[in-house]
Design a protein around this motif. Structure first.
Motif, PDB file in Angstrom:
ATOM      1  N   TYR A  35       0.853  -1.184   0.000  1.00 16.14           N
ATOM      2  CA  TYR A  35       0.000   0.000   0.000  1.00 16.14           C
ATOM      3  C   TYR A  35       0.892   1.239   0.000  1.00 16.14           C
ATOM      4  O   TYR A  35       1.853   1.323   0.774  1.00 16.14           O
ATOM      5  N   ILE A  36       0.585   2.194  -0.882  1.00 15.58           N
ATOM      6  CA  ILE A  36       1.351   3.433  -0.928  1.00 15.58           C
ATOM      7  C   ILE A  36       0.418   4.567  -1.330  1.00 15.58           C
ATOM      8  O   ILE A  36      -0.536   4.354  -2.088  1.00 15.58           O
ATOM      9  N   THR A  37       0.664   5.754  -0.817  1.00 20.26           N
ATOM     10  CA  THR A  37      -0.182   6.898  -1.141  1.00 20.26           C
ATOM     11  C   THR A  37       0.388   7.672  -2.330  1.00 20.26           C
ATOM     12  O   THR A  37       1.589   7.639  -2.598  1.00 20.26           O
ATOM     13  N   LYS A  38      -0.506   8.384  -3.018  1.00 22.58           N
ATOM     14  CA  LYS A  38      -0.123   9.076  -4.250  1.00 22.58           C
ATOM     15  C   LYS A  38       0.732  10.315  -4.011  1.00 22.58           C
ATOM     16  O   LYS A  38       1.258  10.875  -4.978  1.00 22.58           O
ATOM     17  N   ASN A  39       0.857  10.745  -2.778  1.00 25.62           N
ATOM     18  CA  ASN A  39       1.676  11.933  -2.521  1.00 25.62           C
ATOM     19  C   ASN A  39       3.161  11.611  -2.407  1.00 25.62           C
ATOM     20  O   ASN A  39       3.980  12.484  -2.141  1.00 25.62           O
ATOM     21  N   ASN A  40       3.534  10.335  -2.602  1.00 25.24           N
ATOM     22  CA  ASN A  40       4.937   9.955  -2.593  1.00 25.24           C
ATOM     23  C   ASN A  40       5.593  10.244  -3.944  1.00 25.24           C
ATOM     24  O   ASN A  40       4.907  10.284  -4.978  1.00 25.24           O
ATOM     25  N   ASP A  41       6.909  10.413  -3.940  1.00 22.41           N
ATOM     26  CA  ASP A  41       7.594  10.653  -5.206  1.00 22.41           C
ATOM     27  C   ASP A  41       7.851   9.317  -5.923  1.00 22.41           C
ATOM     28  O   ASP A  41       7.729   8.238  -5.330  1.00 22.41           O
ATOM     29  N   PRO A  42       8.186   9.360  -7.222  1.00 23.97           N
ATOM     30  CA  PRO A  42       8.375   8.139  -8.007  1.00 23.97           C
ATOM     31  C   PRO A  42       9.424   7.184  -7.433  1.00 23.97           C
ATOM     32  O   PRO A  42       9.285   5.958  -7.556  1.00 23.97           O
ATOM     33  N   GLU A  43      10.475   7.723  -6.813  1.00 28.17           N
ATOM     34  CA  GLU A  43      11.504   6.856  -6.234  1.00 28.17           C
ATOM     35  C   GLU A  43      10.929   5.998  -5.111  1.00 28.17           C
ATOM     36  O   GLU A  43      11.331   4.853  -4.916  1.00 28.17           O
ATOM     37  N   LYS A  44       9.988   6.560  -4.366  1.00 29.12           N
ATOM     38  CA  LYS A  44       9.339   5.804  -3.291  1.00 29.12           C
ATOM     39  C   LYS A  44       8.456   4.713  -3.881  1.00 29.12           C
ATOM     40  O   LYS A  44       8.377   3.599  -3.338  1.00 29.12           O
ATOM     41  N   LEU A  45       7.803   5.019  -4.996  1.00 24.46           N
ATOM     42  CA  LEU A  45       6.992   4.003  -5.674  1.00 24.46           C
ATOM     43  C   LEU A  45       7.884   2.892  -6.197  1.00 24.46           C
ATOM     44  O   LEU A  45       7.536   1.710  -6.107  1.00 24.46           O
ATOM     45  N   LYS A  46       9.040   3.254  -6.732  1.00 25.35           N
ATOM     46  CA  LYS A  46      10.005   2.247  -7.191  1.00 25.35           C
ATOM     47  C   LYS A  46      10.434   1.352  -6.033  1.00 25.35           C
ATOM     48  O   LYS A  46      10.516   0.119  -6.159  1.00 25.35           O
ATOM     49  N   GLU A  47      10.720   1.959  -4.893  1.00 21.71           N
ATOM     50  CA  GLU A  47      11.093   1.192  -3.700  1.00 21.71           C
ATOM     51  C   GLU A  47       9.977   0.223  -3.305  1.00 21.71           C
ATOM     52  O   GLU A  47      10.238  -0.928  -2.941  1.00 21.71           O
ATOM     53  N   ALA A  48       8.736   0.700  -3.388  1.00 19.56           N
ATOM     54  CA  ALA A  48       7.599  -0.144  -3.030  1.00 19.56           C
ATOM     55  C   ALA A  48       7.491  -1.345  -3.963  1.00 19.56           C
ATOM     56  O   ALA A  48       7.277  -2.482  -3.518  1.00 19.56           O
ATOM     57  N   ILE A  49       7.638  -1.107  -5.260  1.00 22.84           N
ATOM     58  CA  ILE A  49       7.555  -2.199  -6.239  1.00 22.84           C
ATOM     59  C   ILE A  49       8.665  -3.218  -6.005  1.00 22.84           C
ATOM     60  O   ILE A  49       8.424  -4.434  -5.971  1.00 22.84           O
ATOM     61  N   ASP A  50       9.898  -2.731  -5.848  1.00 26.10           N
ATOM     62  CA  ASP A  50      11.043  -3.635  -5.659  1.00 26.10           C
ATOM     63  C   ASP A  50      10.907  -4.450  -4.380  1.00 26.10           C
ATOM     64  O   ASP A  50      11.166  -5.660  -4.366  1.00 26.10           O
ATOM     65  N   THR A  51      10.502  -3.784  -3.298  1.00 25.04           N
ATOM     66  CA  THR A  51      10.351  -4.478  -2.017  1.00 25.04           C
ATOM     67  C   THR A  51       9.236  -5.515  -2.088  1.00 25.04           C
ATOM     68  O   THR A  51       9.377  -6.636  -1.598  1.00 25.04           O
ATOM     69  N   LEU A  52       8.131  -5.150  -2.714  1.00 26.02           N
ATOM     70  CA  LEU A  52       7.008  -6.075  -2.854  1.00 26.02           C
ATOM     71  C   LEU A  52       7.413  -7.285  -3.683  1.00 26.02           C
ATOM     72  O   LEU A  52       7.079  -8.430  -3.338  1.00 26.02           O
ATOM     73  N   TYR A  53       8.139  -7.061  -4.749  1.00 25.58           N
ATOM     74  CA  TYR A  53       8.583  -8.163  -5.613  1.00 25.58           C
ATOM     75  C   TYR A  53       9.550  -9.090  -4.883  1.00 25.58           C
ATOM     76  O   TYR A  53       9.457 -10.320  -4.971  1.00 25.58           O
ATOM     77  N   GLN A  54      10.478  -8.498  -4.130  1.00 23.30           N
ATOM     78  CA  GLN A  54      11.518  -9.288  -3.471  1.00 23.30           C
ATOM     79  C   GLN A  54      11.051  -9.939  -2.171  1.00 23.30           C
ATOM     80  O   GLN A  54      11.404 -11.086  -1.878  1.00 23.30           O
ATOM     81  N   LYS A  55      10.238  -9.227  -1.404  1.00 22.41           N
ATOM     82  CA  LYS A  55       9.868  -9.714  -0.073  1.00 22.41           C
ATOM     83  C   LYS A  55       8.404 -10.133   0.051  1.00 22.41           C
ATOM     84  O   LYS A  55       8.020 -10.716   1.065  1.00 22.41           O
ATOM     85  N   GLY A  56       7.597  -9.797  -0.939  1.00 19.56           N
ATOM     86  CA  GLY A  56       6.206 -10.224  -0.922  1.00 19.56           C
ATOM     87  C   GLY A  56       5.264  -9.324  -0.159  1.00 19.56           C
ATOM     88  O   GLY A  56       4.053  -9.564  -0.123  1.00 19.56           O
TER      89      GLY A  56
END
Length: 218
Positions: A107-128
């Motif tokens: 879960y991530i909010t839209k007020n985050n910058d793109p780098e934070k979204l990238k972090e979320a995607i990578d973490t979700l992919y790697q750690k579930g």
């Protein structure tokens, strides 16, 4: 050197400019392969049925028609290997709980910058799983206040008004807005809240929301 496998991503958001801009930017700053971007939950389902199955699906919570919650439920039921990252303007515990109940793993909010979204995607992919600290505190507060509650007694019945109140509570409405919808005074709504927490043996707003979600009152 063996190249790192690209993470396949897809996105559903009914704001076309935001969606297309984010997808394009993500493929520039991250090691991603964008399978599709669509503006509705129904289109997500069509893409998945056509065998376009991403590693990570970025899913807007509030979309017309089949919303993020309904879409997440369908995807997690039919394609459980897809990791769902909920994207929303809201960071209240009701919305977070609803999406996690529906099958989202992040879960991530839209007020985050793109780098934070990238972090979320990578973490979700790697750690579930991915949930920033600021939101995990809200989530665990809600769970803590409800998880130890004694289950309701079999045969407990709710009135039509009580069910309506619980249903509206899951829709990100304030108590005043619920009072307006039900044509009742805020004081009466507060009485409903107090009586239902005792009747259902749950704690606080989050406990009522979890009860409503678990019992199909949404």
């Amino acid at each position: 050197m063996i190249p790192t496998k690209k993470i396949s991503i897809a996105m559903a958001d009914d704001h076309a400019m935001l969606r297309k801009g984010l997808i394009k930017l993500l493929t520039v700053i991250g090691n991603y392969d964008a399978l599709f971007d669509v503006d509705s939950g129904n289109e997500v389902i069509e893409q998945l049925k056509n065998h376009k199955i991403p590693d990570v699906l970025i899913l807007d919570v509030n979309m017309a028609g089949r919303d993020g919650q309904q879409t997440a439920q369908w995807v997690s039921s039919h394609f459980p290997q897809v990791k769902i990252l909920a994207l929303s303007m809201f960071n209240d515990e009701a919305t977070i709980l609803r999406m996690i109940q529906a099958g989202a793993k992040g879960y991530i909010t839209k007020n985050n910058d793109p780098e934070k979204l990238k972090e979320a995607i990578d973490t979700l992919y790697q750690k579930g799983i991915y949930l920033p600290e600021s939101l995990s505190e809200k989530l665990f507060s809600g769970i803590k206040n409800n998880v130890l509650a004694i289950p309701e007694e079999p045969g407990l019945e709710l009135t039509a008004k009580e069910k309506e109140f619980l249903s509206l509570l899951t829709q990100e409405l304030s108590y005043k807005e619920i009072a307006d919808r039900m044509f009742l005074s805020p004081r009466t709504i507060d009485d409903y809240r107090i009586k239902l927490t005792k009747k259902l043996n749950v704690k606080g707003k989050s406990g009522l929301i979890i009860y409503a979600i678990n019992n199909g009152l949404r």
